[in-house]
Structures are given as structure tokens and as C-alpha cells.
Design an enzyme around this catalytic site. Structure first.
Site, mmCIF file in Angstrom:
data_model
loop_
_atom_site.group_PDB
_atom_site.id
_atom_site.type_symbol
_atom_site.label_atom_id
_atom_site.label_comp_id
_atom_site.label_asym_id
_atom_site.label_seq_id
_atom_site.Cartn_x
_atom_site.Cartn_y
_atom_site.Cartn_z
ATOM 1 N N SER A 67 52.124 -19.599 42.102
ATOM 2 C CA SER A 67 51.502 -18.397 41.543
ATOM 3 C C SER A 67 52.393 -17.177 41.725
ATOM 4 C CB SER A 67 50.143 -18.152 42.195
ATOM 5 O OG SER A 67 50.237 -18.212 43.614
ATOM 6 N N ASP A 105 54.376 -25.157 47.281
ATOM 7 C CA ASP A 105 54.241 -25.798 45.980
ATOM 8 C C ASP A 105 55.588 -26.330 45.500
ATOM 9 O OD1 ASP A 105 51.577 -25.755 45.237
ATOM 10 O OD2 ASP A 105 51.693 -23.797 44.268
ATOM 11 N N GLU A 137 50.822 -31.181 41.797
ATOM 12 C CA GLU A 137 49.703 -31.222 40.862
ATOM 13 C C GLU A 137 49.661 -32.572 40.156
ATOM 14 O OE1 GLU A 137 49.826 -26.452 39.681
ATOM 15 O OE2 GLU A 137 49.772 -27.958 38.099
ATOM 16 N N GLU A 204 40.558 -27.284 41.630
ATOM 17 C CA GLU A 204 40.565 -25.955 40.993
ATOM 18 C C GLU A 204 39.825 -25.957 39.665
ATOM 19 O OE1 GLU A 204 43.573 -22.402 39.430
ATOM 20 O OE2 GLU A 204 44.398 -24.146 40.481
#
Length: 287
Positions: A67, A105, A137, A204
Site C-alpha cells: 500500500s 509484502d 496474495e 480483505e
């Protein structure tokens, strides 16, 4: 080739960025995994040394999230994030924290091609940052990669539901799981990566019923963001939570209004400079 220094000596007595650390033991991945069904886990994003220092005493985990694409670099999405960005910011957050486990991440394109590619890049991130774990992810497709990494000593946090790195396929950031088919896929994805060895799974932007079902069915902790209070923990982007941006997702609760305070302080400083009321005698050196 990494540009990070091989050694770094910090003068904690004089550096504003690195005050003397408080004595405390950093949380480990096994201890986090043991929190399944217990006291909720607290996680926030961090990108800088000072941010890590301020958040660390209150968090179980600090996520160096991709992010930072939007928060730090003003990019439209996370797809453009590089390994160099994650390594540099990850190292800064580790230097600024002493209690929370730091998770970094893995950026888009750094792990999807093969388990071997994922291992090389994950190993680089852990070496260059000192972080405890990486986050990937994806669901069933990425499960073999998670198993490959965990069997080789790299702790992995999973991420299902709304996966921002897949924004170009998803077509946006809308809530996921509205159809029965998609809901089942998300649950199956979470089960697959948990069974592959993930020590925790971020859920999420899904319907609450999906998050509750996943939390009940998998053996590792779930970390909700736009999911459910019944998850084993929660995560938010710190800058959203602190009110740094005008627009935030529905699932964000603002706990501060730092944007207004920043602007007000800058305005006061500008006014003082322009009317010559700053600096005063208190800020001037005399011979």
C-alpha cells in the site's frame, strides 16, 4: 544488486530517528500462530522508522504493505511496487521496532512465476530487512508456493478475498464474495493456503459471513480488513486510520485527523515566517 549498507551503526544517544530502545522481546511467528481463538491480534501498516517507533508498542505485527504505492509514492495501485521499495522500507520498519513481528509484502511479479522465484525474492527480503515473514496474495494457485517456502524456513502470511495486486483482473476494489460461487472460491482458497503452511491469513473486503466461515474452518489466525470482528485479528492502513486522506474505504474507522493538524501547523509556520515572528530569540544562537 542491493544498495543497502553491509553494516550500520546507530548512535542511539544522539539520533532523533533511533532513540534508545525499550527492553522488550519481539513477538515470533509461532507465538502469533498460537493466538488463534485467543486475544485478538493487532496489526497496522508501517513504512518508516518513526512510524514504526510510534506504532510498535501497541501492535503485535507491523505490515510493511505494498500500500506504500499509494500512501508514500502516489501511485494509482500496487502493481508498480518494486522489490527495492519493499526492501528499503522493510529495513526501516525493522530498525524502528522492537516488539512487533514485522511482515513484508512481496510485490506483484516477485513470486507468481514459480516457487523458486518466490524463494529467491522472499529470502532476499528477509536478509535485507530482518523481517520475520513475508505476505503473498492469492489462493489455491499460490498454495504450492507457500508450501515450498515454509518447508524452506520462510514464514508466510496469506491474503484472500479482495487482493489489490489483482486489481486489473478484478476490475476495481469492490467487495468480494457476493455470488455463491465466488464465496465458495474464497473459502476454499483460505483453506488451501492454511493447509499449505501459512501462519496467518488476511481476509480483505468480503461479506462478513465468508470471514466468519473461514475463521472457523482454518487452523491459523485470520486477520480481517473489511471482513468481521470475529476474525482472530484486524489490520488497517495506518494513514487511513489516522485521517491522512480525504477518502477512505467503508471499513476504515478514523481514529485521528492528522491531515488537518499537518495543514494547520504548516499554515501557522508560514504565517510566522512571513510576519517575521519566527525565529524568536529562543531559536537563535548568540555569540
Amino acid at each position: 544488486m542491493s544498495t543497502l549498507p553491509k553494516t550500520l551503526t546507530l548512535d542511539t544517544s544522539t539520533s532523533r530517528a533511533n532513540p534508545t530502545p525499550q527492553p522488550m522481546k519481539r513477538l515470533t511467528v509461532p507465538r502469533i500462530r498460537q493466538r488463534k481463538g485467543g486475544e485478538p491480534l493487532v496489526m497496522l501498516t508501517a513504512y518508516t522508522v518513526r512510524q514504526a517507533q510510534l506504532l510498535d508498542p501497541h501492535c503485535d505485527m507491523l505490515l510493511v504493505g505494498d500500500s506504500l504505492a499509494q500512501v508514500i509514492y502516489g501511485l494509482p495501485h500496487t502493481v508498480a511496487v518494486t522489490m527495492e521499495m519493499m526492501a528499503l522500507h522493510g529495513a526501516a520498519v525493522v530498525r524502528g521496532s522492537y516488539h512487533a513481528a514485522v511482515v513484508v509484502d512481496m510485490p506483484f511479479g516477485s513470486y507468481e512465476a514459480s516457487p523458486e522465484q518466490a524463494f529467491n525474492n522472499a529470502a532476499r527480503l528477509l536478509k535485507e530487512t530482518g523481517a520475520a515473514a513475508v505476505k503473498l496474495e492469492g489462493g489455491r494457485v499460490i498454495a504450492p508456493t507457500i508450501e515450498f517456502l515454509t518447508h524452506r524456513g520462510i514464514p508466510v502470511m496469506g491474503h484472500v478475498g479482495l487482493t489489490p495486486q489483482a486489481v486489473n483482473i478484478l476490475g476495481g476494489y469492490g467487495v468480494r464474495g457476493k455470488s455463491d460461487e465466488e464465496a465458495r472460491t474464497i473459502v476454499d482458497d483460505a483453506i488451501a493456503i492454511s493447509e499449505a503452511g501459512a501462519f496467518a491469513v488476511v481476509i480483505e473486503g468480503v461479506l462478513e459471513s465468508i470471514a466468519i466461515e473461514i475463521t472457523r474452518k482454518i487452523s491459523c489466525p485470520t486477520i480481517g480488513i473489511g471482513a468481521s470482528a470475529q476474525c482472530d485479528g484486524q489490520v488497517l492502513v495506518s494513514d487511513d486510520m489516522l485521517g491522512m486522506f480525504d477518502r477512505v474505504p467503508k471499513f476504515v474507522k478514523r481514529y485521528g485527523d492528522l491531515a488537518t493538524q499537518y495543514s494547520a501547523a504548516a499554515k501557522q509556520y508560514a504565517d510566522d515566517v512571513r510576519d517575521r515572528s519566527f525565529p524568536t530569540q529562543d531559536q537563535i544562537y548568540k555569540g
